[in-house]
Design a protein around this motif. Structure first.
Motif, PDB file in Angstrom:
ATOM      1  N   LYS A 257     -31.096  44.378 101.754  1.00 44.15           N
ATOM      2  CA  LYS A 257     -31.932  45.561 101.529  1.00 44.15           C
ATOM      3  C   LYS A 257     -31.476  46.725 102.391  1.00 44.15           C
TER       4      LYS A 257
ATOM      5  N   ILE B  83     -30.137  49.982 100.407  1.00 43.56           N
ATOM      6  CA  ILE B  83     -31.004  51.169 100.360  1.00 43.56           C
ATOM      7  C   ILE B  83     -30.615  52.175 101.427  1.00 43.56           C
TER       8      ILE B  83
ATOM      9  N   ASN C 196     -33.790  45.850  90.235  1.00 43.32           N
ATOM     10  CA  ASN C 196     -35.115  46.104  89.674  1.00 43.32           C
ATOM     11  C   ASN C 196     -34.994  46.125  88.163  1.00 43.32           C
TER      12      ASN C 196
ATOM     13  N   SER D  93     -32.881  51.157  94.294  1.00 42.23           N
ATOM     14  CA  SER D  93     -34.245  50.700  94.535  1.00 42.23           C
ATOM     15  C   SER D  93     -34.250  49.186  94.383  1.00 42.23           C
TER      16      SER D  93
ATOM     17  N   ASP E  85     -36.358  45.592  94.329  1.00 41.16           N
ATOM     18  CA  ASP E  85     -37.599  44.844  94.185  1.00 41.16           C
ATOM     19  C   ASP E  85     -37.400  43.509  94.906  1.00 41.16           C
TER      20      ASP E  85
END
Length: 1781
Positions: free
Chosen positions: A90, A94, A652, A659, A661
């Protein structure tokens, strides 16, 4: 150290969460064994209590330190667990915008849903040859690892790309293949890489579709084997496909699409070639409109079809075959719209007049009636008879869809086979790299046969993956010789046995397919009976009897049994296939040729005999069996190769860029085996450190006495001291292995040690500061107290006085305030009573009003309810009546059915039905036409109405605007009237004042009139002078503008010349490379012709020959263009010099005229000697034969001599005109010079403006007029030359157009022939190639014969001219002899210097000894050792001295033979040994010296001015070698580029190690704790390379070039190229390596750059431009060190980093990684600020620097001071056959 002891206060852990999967928390208290509760603090400030399960006593997973967050490799994390993996991915995805992460041997790729600039060619070259451990994670790194291992280990490789739909599998596989195509090159046809890549758009069009998860989802699996030869060059490819989703052809869910090719065809239906297909929009066909989403955002189907067709053509699939493919696809679309009419019972039919059926049969060329019949019927066989049975509508539709699926599957298989045939290579494959793009684990709400097969394949791949990971771990431990125990890992063999073993799911499914009356239900019951209790991985759902559950490795999946048997059998009506096989469409017949039984399961009679049925069914292969066999074959292939894994993650489901999830990501990480890899690594020793790295990082934990000379022993002592449990670590040969969590423990100890040291330092400093502060405060306090106490006493007395006065004031004020409050309360009470009474009265009134209105409402509501009850009662009565009537109608219907069963009744009903149907159809068509006409009229009326409405709206708006303007004007009218009255009054006042002023003005005019007249006279004189001066200034301005324009033109020409030179040199290198390749291919071809003549690929040879000829033509045209540019530049320079310097004196002009006359006479003598040698019968050598090479050379020399003679005559005439004009000027008085009024003081270029001069003194004897006339003459000459150049340019342009047209025609013919030959088999292709070669040679022979005829005609004419010239020359010689007897001729004075036999500095050699000379001087000469002891450039001097001898004897054959031999031999030496820097440097210096000698001794005035008088005597006299100068210049450029290539090969491995990886001062800041990735097997672990090694290499090269006598200009250019390479490679690796972007690394880089600058300052002057090449690297290092927090810092960074692009700045800031705990990462807000500031900067968008860029080399003229007559030939050269003259 035990695990629970790590759970101390402030330790961070992970807690499970329903939304974010895992949340971070911090311990508030230490954990002690036995505690059942952990007190935690979440990141949002919430305190929670975590209950520990007393049965398992499992603690929450620990979180890694912040310094380990964002690691390139997940196995480098100290704590290996699921939350750590998720958090690391992550953060990288991101925050850092990095989509790739390593997990051991697996590359995790997260789909960014955005185009990223990380796949360009410069990125590919940056990863080429690098190690996976050295570079950031990338798909190119995996591809490079596979390619490198294939080359070093001689073993086949595989890249397995998997993931769910939309995760980016296809893109990753595509980029991997692009990498192989870029770095490998091809050994056969030049476009084999393009063909491999061209298969992608075809397979995407035919096999990809839009799903709810992905706009370009691959609906099939594929395995592409890219073949390589022994030199690791691509020679071909082969593709295997798996489990095409055929059901998508006939059905798509909502929001999905069919395969792309159908929509591309519908979107391109307007094209003329597709008109016959009668297609329309995608919404018009049943197979393409079920998803109700025919358009994909951002996708142009028309453009995609063009790309598909281009790919077909590139693969050799001709236009005819393409149209046949599109024809079948169009037929499938029309088949979807064939309407099946339902009849009573189990019967249906299709009208033979159905439009779509007609089109389908027309496109497929099949009988319409038979196709219509067998779409609605089937044939049943018994033991005695065969009969036909009708099908219901649903069965007929299913049969139609099955036929469509079968046709599409056959077409897909044919295209794949065609691609494989095209990509197949005739050369034997040495090794291959396979790229597997296969579907990942799938689970949906409804899972069927396709999901079962997909998950079965993933089970097999996961088993292979687990075994491979375990094997690598085992090899690592054995290599380091550490004890290891068997690691327990998940084995999914029981699940695989459940699927594929005997009496498994697939076996039971195949058995049920063989049963005559098999069904999905019976198969499901068999599985329940045989598998439910025997296998734990099989389970029955609680609420369903038609489904089953399989426990896969990733998750348990529930499969619905409906449709399994049908999809497994893949049933197609055999009669339909027979109808298709009757087609006259040859391409359709090709699709159905082959093993039909093995590829489809045709529908056979169900009631045949048992034995025959079993024999037929025994030969059939079900889909499951085929898939199982292909999967076993795939696993065998993968097991025989070295696998490399790429796991694609879909972040996602909304396709939002960057992005993530967490829930979806964790599901995929579990499904793709990433967490299993982590678990296997965590079960062993996941952290691996070398002894040196461990010592440098944790030196702070040791005392000085603990440090021993042996680093290994020191580390062992420290570990034994700090960790008591020896099972937590192991000592290997080169590394230390740690269990999970131990690195974090050491980091904790290190942080505590550093913290204690900081506290100790702070304590001492704070004590000293506090004591000094206390002493100062004590002294100040005593003084302050004294003054404060006195001040307080005075303040107290003043306070007492004020208190007494305040009491009195308060008493009176309080009384006044109480009275005011009472009065306010009284008035407020009265007001409240008034308002309250009014409110009560209004409330009573409203109540009465509401009651009256309520009565009215009740009345109406009661009426409405009564009406409603009435309506319901009536409706019930009507319903009852309907039921009764329905019962009666049913009784009547039964009677009618009984009557309808009789045949007579049916015949009566059918009478006239057909006519009625035709009439109704005709009426329906007419109504459709009327509807279309009415809709068109309605649309036209609507458009007219819209236009009228828009016109009326515009008129209304204009009227409103005019109305508003009128209103504004009316509002302004009163104010304007007032202004008008005021102005009138002012006007009257001004009139009076005007009269007074007029009187005064008259008086003043009379007084000043006289003064004005006097001034006018003076002004007139001044105006005349001014006009004269203005004219002079204008003329001078015009001259200045002309000079400036010429200077600007000169500068532009210089820039264009530089660009053309660079382009020419690059094309020259490419041409030479291709020519060498052509020679190699010739040799290879000859060798193969001798060995196996059947394997020759003649079209390839023809293609290469044609390419070489094109490059030669390009080279010649560029050379001519370059010569023209240089000539124009020289002419412009000459003009500028003439304008600035002025005219020479008259004596100089006359002298020049005499020299030109003498040269003219000399040329005449040369011409006469030439004619004598041609015509003399008594000469020693016979005249050359007509048509020979010598004869042609002589003709060319004759033409050039005539042209030069004409030019000399023109120059003589021009100079004579100047001389006459100047002599005329001498006899004129100076009035002519005075008449020219030139104000030269206004011109800053000729004279200083501050110093006044007399114009007449400058213009004595009319010098300025003379200069002006000379300038006009020069302009005329320039105009003539420009016109001549324009004519030449026009002629050349027409010739080039003709050549281009002919080349285009040849190209088209070759493409057609190539496309035809590619479709032929190998033997036919060879024969076709031979025929093609024969026809080409025949055409060339015819052209040569035509040219020979033309040359014969010209030769006859030239013979006549020569005879005429011979007679004239004899007459001229007789006159000359007579004149020489009578008087001394000036020609004798001119011929006196031509005593060439007396010149020294020549070497005599016999004819034919050029080979010996070249062998001794070039081929056998060793550049290292022997040649170094010679005079620098000695071979060049010797060659030139031999050339002078050939020039002296006037033997052009010797000259050409000598120079050509030198050229060929030097090229051969460079080709064989060009990679040796010494060889390239030696011959570059010699060829540049030979080129300079050719220029220096050419006799040109430009070069003669640098010579001595003796050197000018050595000039060449008989031959003009300008063309050979160009050839040797090209050779020097080639050697220079080979020198740069050899230098790059040596520097590339040194740059990264020395500039980035090596640390001069180790252990100051420590290295970041990271795991050690496995090095490639092909890269040995050498000692680290320091900057000193790099500088030594540069110094060695520099000394070698100086020792070889290379020109200083060339040395500067080489050094500049070296520094550019160092900067580019270092910066590119810095941009691709996250571990290098830190503060300490920036400091190290700046130190290394300083060392390079110091080396440069010691050896080269500052103007070579090498230092400027390092500027981007310096700025990148500064960027790593500056502050990166505030907006001011961002502005400073933007001002500092001018040599870096925006993409590079953002990339460095994004990759910036702290290596110690006290640094901070760069925030995304700061990076966004940088982007905003730099958004207007105009620059290139590329991320990488071009490390392959080679600056254009300039070969400047450098005259030699060596006298040729003083050169001695060493004996070691063995040139005793040369004699000095």
């Amino acid at each position: 150290m035990a695990g629970p002891e790590l759970y101390t206060k402030h330790a961070r852990v992970w807690l499970p969460d329903a939304v974010e999967v895992w949340k971070s928390a911090k311990l508030l208290k230490d954990y002690a064994p036995g505690n059942q509760t952990l007190f935690l603090l979440l990141d949002d400030g919430t305190e929670v209590e975590y209950k520990i399960d007393p049965r398992t006593n499992n603690l929450p997973p620990l979180r890694n330190p912040n310094i380990l967050v964002g690691e390139n490799d997940l196995t480098a994390l100290s704590y290996l667990n699921e939350p750590a993996v998720l958090h690391n991915i992550k953060v990288r995805f991101i925050d850092s915008k990095l989509i790739y992460t390593y997990c051991g041997i697996v590359l995790v790729a997260v789909n960014p849903y955005e185009s990223l600039p990380i796949y360009e060619a410069d990125i590919i070259h940056a990863y080429r040859g690098q190690d996976m451990a050295d570079m950031d994670p990338h798909i190119f790194a995996v591809a490079e690892e596979a390619y490198k291992q294939m080359a070093s280990d001689q073993q086949n490789q595989s890249i397995i790309v998997s993931g769910e739909s939309g995760a980016g599998k296809t893109v990753s596989a595509k980029f991997a293949m692009r990498y192989f195509a870029t770095v490998s090159g091809s050994s056969g046809e030049a476009d084999i890489e393009e063909r491999v890549l061209a298969s992608n758009p075809i397979m995407e069009a035919l096999g990809n579709a839009k799903t709810t998860r992905n706009d370009n989802s691959s609906r099939f699996g594929k395995y592409i084997e890219i073949g390589f030869d022994k030199k690791q060059r691509i020679i071909g490819a082969h593709m295997r496909t798996y489990l095409l989703e055929k059901s998508r052809v006939v059905f798509q869910a909502y929001g999905e699409r069919n395969y792309h090719i159908f929509y591309q065809l519908c979107a391109s239906s307007h094209l003329p070639e597709f008109k016959n297909f009668k297609l329309g929009d995608a919404d018009d066909f049943h197979y393409t409109n079920q998803g109700h989403n025919p358009v994909i955002d951002g996708v142009d189907d028309v453009k995609d079809l063009c790309n598909t067709r281009r790919a077909f053509s590139l693969l050799g699939i001709g236009e005819s075959h393409q149209m046949e493919i599109y024809q079948i696809l169009a037929a499938i679309l029309h088949l979807s719209n064939v309407e099946v009419i339902d009849h009573s019972g189990d019967r249906s039919s299709i009208s033979t007049n159905d439009f779509h059926l007609l089109v389908f049969c027309e496109l497929m060329d099949v009988p319409r009636d038979e196709m219509a019949r067998w779409l609605c019927h089937r044939k049943l066989q018994t033991t005695t008879e065969t009969y036909v049975k009708g099908l219901s509508k649903s069965n007929a539709v299913n049969g139609r869809d099955a036929l469509a699926k079968h046709i599409y599957a056959r077409l897909f298989s044919w295209v794949v086979g065609c691609i494989n045939n095209v990509l197949k290579s005739a050369i034997k494959q040495h090794s291959f790299i396979g790229v597997l793009d296969i579907y990942g684990f799938e689970t949906f709400d409804t899972n069927s046969f396709e999901q079962f097969c997909i998950n079965y394949a993933n089970e097999k791949l996961q088993q292979q993956f687990n075994l491979h990971v375990f094997k690598l771990e085992q090899e690592e431990y054995m290599k380091e010789e550490i004890p290891w125990t068997l690691i327990d890992f998940y084995d999914n063999q029981p699940c695989i046995n459940l699927i594929e073993a005997k009496l498994g799911i697939l076996d039971l499914l195949d058995e049920e397919c063989k049963m005559p009356k098999g069904s999905d239900g019976t198969w499901c019951q068999k599985m329940y009976n045989n598998l439910l209790k025997q296998n734990a991985h099989f389970e029955k759902p609680r609420l369903s009897n038609s489904a089953f559950i399989v426990h896969h490795f990733a998750d348990q999946v529930e499969y619905q049994c409906d449709g399994f048997l049908e999809k497994n059998k893949d049933t197609v009506n055999e009669e339909q296939i027979c109808v298709l096989q009757k087609s006259k469409f040859e391409f359709l017949l090709k699709l159905f040729v082959g093993n039909d039984k093995a590829t489809s399961y045709t529908n056979r009679p169900a009631s045949s005999t048992k034995r025959s049925g079993q024999s037929q069914r025994g030969n059939k292969k079900t889909v499951g069996l085929q898939f199982r066999q292909s999967l076993h074959l795939l696993m065998d292939t993968l097991n025989a190769t070295t696998p490399h894994y790429v796991r694609c993650i879909k972040p996602n489901d909304q396709k939002v860029p960057f992005s993530l999830d967490p829930l979806r990501a964790v599901q995929q990480l579990r499904a793709c085996g990433i967490l299993e890899t982590i678990r296997i690594s965590a079960a062993g020793f996941p952290s691996k450190w070398t002894y040196q790295e461990f010592f440098c990082r944790y030196r702070v934990l040791m005392k000085q006495k603990d440090v021993l000379p042996d680093v290994k022993q020191t580390c062992q002592n420290l570990l034994k001291k700090l960790i008591q449990d020896e099972n937590l670590y192991q000592f290997g040969k080169n590394k230390i292995f740690f269990r999970a969590g131990q690195v974090a423990y050491f980091e904790k100890l290190r942080s505590e040690r550093l913290r204690r040291a900081c506290v100790s330092i702070q304590k001492t400093i704070r004590c000293w500061l506090a004591r000094k502060k206390y002493l100062r405060m004590k002294q100040s306090a005593v003084t302050v107290q004294r003054y404060v106490r006195g001040h307080q006493a005075r303040r107290y007395v003043r306070f007492l006085r004020r208190t007494k006065a305040a009491v009195a004031i308060q008493r009176n004020v309080r009384m006044w305030a109480a009275r005011r409050r009472y009065q306010k309360l009284r008035s407020a009470s009265i007001a409240i009573q008034c308002f309250f009474r009014a409110y009560a009265a209004r409330k009573m009134y409203y109540k009465i009003l509401y009651e009256e209105k309520a009565l009215v409402i009740q009345k109406w509501v009661k009426g409405w309810l009564a009406r409603q009850r009435y309506r319901r009662a009536r409706a019930h009565i009507i319903l009852l009546q309907c039921c009764v009537r329905r019962i009666l109608a049913k009784r009547e219907l039964k009677k009618l059915k009984v009557e309808a069963r009789s045949m007579e009744h049916l015949k009566n009903l059918n009478v006239g039905m057909e006519n009625k149907i035709m009439q109704l159809q005709h009426k329906l068509d007419e109504q459709h036409k009327d509807v279309r006409e009415l809709s068109e009229r309605l649309n036209a009326a609507a458009k007219i109405h819209d236009m009228e409405r828009e016109r009326h709206c515009k008129e209304i708006e204009s009227l409103q605007r005019s109305e508003q303007k009128a209103k504004a004007k009316t509002e302004r009218l009163p104010s304007l009237m007032e202004q008008l009255s005021f102005l009138q009054r002012e006007l009257e006042n001004t009139r009076g004042e005007k009269e007074v002023l007029e009187e005064q003005n008259d008086v003043y005019k009379e007084q000043t009139q006289q003064v004005v007249e006097e001034l006018n006279m003076k002004n007139g004189l001044l105006n005349d002078e001014k006009e004269n001066l203005n004219q002079v200034i204008l003329e001078q301005k015009q001259q200045l503008t002309e000079v400036k324009s010429q200077v600007e033109n000169t500068e532009k020409l210089q820039e264009e010349l530089a660009e053309e030179r660079a382009r020419y040199q690059s094309l020259l290198s490419e041409h030479l490379h291709l020519r060498e390749l052509h020679k190699d291919l010739k040799e290879e071809l000859q060798r193969r012709l001798d060995e196996t003549p059947s394997n020759v690929d003649l079209p390839l040879i023809l293609k290469l020959q044609r390419r070489v000829r094109e490059l030669e033509r390009d080279k010649q045209s560029l050379q001519r263009h370059l010569d023209e540019k240089e000539a124009q530049e020289e002419e412009a320079k000459d003009v500028e010099e003439e304008l600035t310097v002025g005219r020479a004196e008259l004596d100089l002009e006359s002298l020049k005229r005499q020299e030109l006359e003498s040269e003219n006479k000399k040329l005449k003598q040369d011409l006469s000697e030439l004619r004598k040698s041609l015509t003399s019968e008594n000469s020693e050598m016979l005249p050359p034969a007509v048509g020979s090479t010598t004869y042609n050379v002589l003709l060319e020399q004759l033409d050039s001599s005539n042209e030069e003679l004409k030019l000399r005559k023109e120059e003589v005439l021009l100079l004579q005109s100047h001389i006459v004009r100047q002599e005329a000027m001498k006899y004129k008085d100076s009035a002519l010079g005075e008449g020219v009024n030139l104000n030269l003081s206004e011109v800053p270029l000729f004279q200083d403006t501050d110093r006044p001069t007399d114009i007449h003194t400058l213009n004595e004897d009319g010098e300025l007029w003379l200069a002006y006339e000379g300038l006009k003459e020069t302009n005329r000459v320039l105009e003539c030359q420009m016109q001549k150049l324009e004519r030449q340019h026009g002629e050349r342009y027409e010739k080039l157009l003709e050549e281009v047209n002919t080349l285009k025609q040849e190209k088209e013919q070759q493409q057609k022939l190539l496309a035809q030959t590619l479709l032929l088999p190998e033997d036919a292709r060879i024969e076709a190639g031979l025929e093609l070669e024969i026809t080409r040679l025949t055409l060339e022979n015819l052209e040569l014969m035509e040219q020979q005829d033309k040359q014969d005609k010209t030769i006859v004419n030239l013979k006549k001219d020569l005879q005429l010239y011979k007679s004239r020359v004899e007459e001229f010689q007789a006159q000359q002899r007579k004149a020489s007897i009578s008087t001394n001729s000036p020609a004798e004075a001119v011929s006196i210097p031509r005593k060439e036999r007396e010149y020294q500095g020549m070497l005599e050699y016999k004819e034919g000894e050029e080979g010996r000379l070249v062998k001794s001087l070039v081929l056998d000469l060793k550049a290292r050792g022997v040649a170094v002891n010679f005079l620098p450039g000695l071979p060049a001097y010797i060659i030139f001295m031999c050339l002078r001898y050939a020039d002296r004897v006037n033997d052009d054959q010797r000259v050409s033979t000598l120079l050509n031999s030198v050229l060929c031999s030097v090229k051969g030496v460079i080709k064989r040994r060009g990679k040796d820097f010494d060889v390239s440097s030696f011959w570059l210096s010699n060829m540049s010296r030979l080129l300079n000698c050719l220029k220096q001794y050419s006799g040109d005035d430009t070069f003669k001015k640098h010579n001595t008088a003796k050197q000018n005597e050595h000039c060449l006299t008989n031959f003009e070698l300008t063309e050979y100068q160009n050839v040797f210049a090209d050779l020097a450029v080639q050697i220079y580029r080979r020198l740069i290539e050899s230098m790059e090969d040596t520097l590339q491995p040194l740059i990264v190690s020395s500039m980035l990886e090596h640390e001069t001062i180790q252990g100051v800041l420590g290295s970041k704790p990271t795991g050690l990735r496995k090095k490639s097997s092909g890269s040995p672990e050498d000692d680290s390379v320091t900057v000193e090694v790099l500088l030594q290499q540069l110094g060695l090269w520099h000394a070698t070039m100086i020792k070889h006598g290379m020109d200083s200009g060339l040395i500067k250019q080489v050094v500049r190229q070296q520094f550019h390479l160092i900067c580019a490679v270092t910066l590119n690796h810095l941009l691709l390596r996250k571990d290098m972007c830190s503060w300490s690394k920036g400091l190290q880089i700046r130190y290394n750059v300083w060392q390079l600058e110091e080396w440069l300052a010691e050896r080269e002057p500052a103007d070579c431009g090498a230092k400027e090449m390092l500027e981007p690297l310096v700025q990148a290092a500064q960027l790593l060190q500056v502050n990166k927090k505030t907006e001011a810092d961002a502005q400073a960074i933007c001002n500092m980093c001018t040599g870096l692009t925006t993409a590079q700045i953002v990339k460095v800031l994004t990759l910036y990684t702290p290596v110690i705990e006290f640094e901070e990462r760069v925030t995304t807000t700061f990076i966004a600020t940088i982007r905003d500031i730099l958004k207007d900067r105009e620059e290139s968008s590329t991320l990488m620097m071009d490390a392959k860029k080679v600056f254009s080399v300039t070969l400047s003229f450098s005259p030699s001071t060596v006298a040729l007559e003083t050169i001695q030939i060493p004996i070691s050269l063995k040139l005793d056959f040369l004699n000095r003259i």
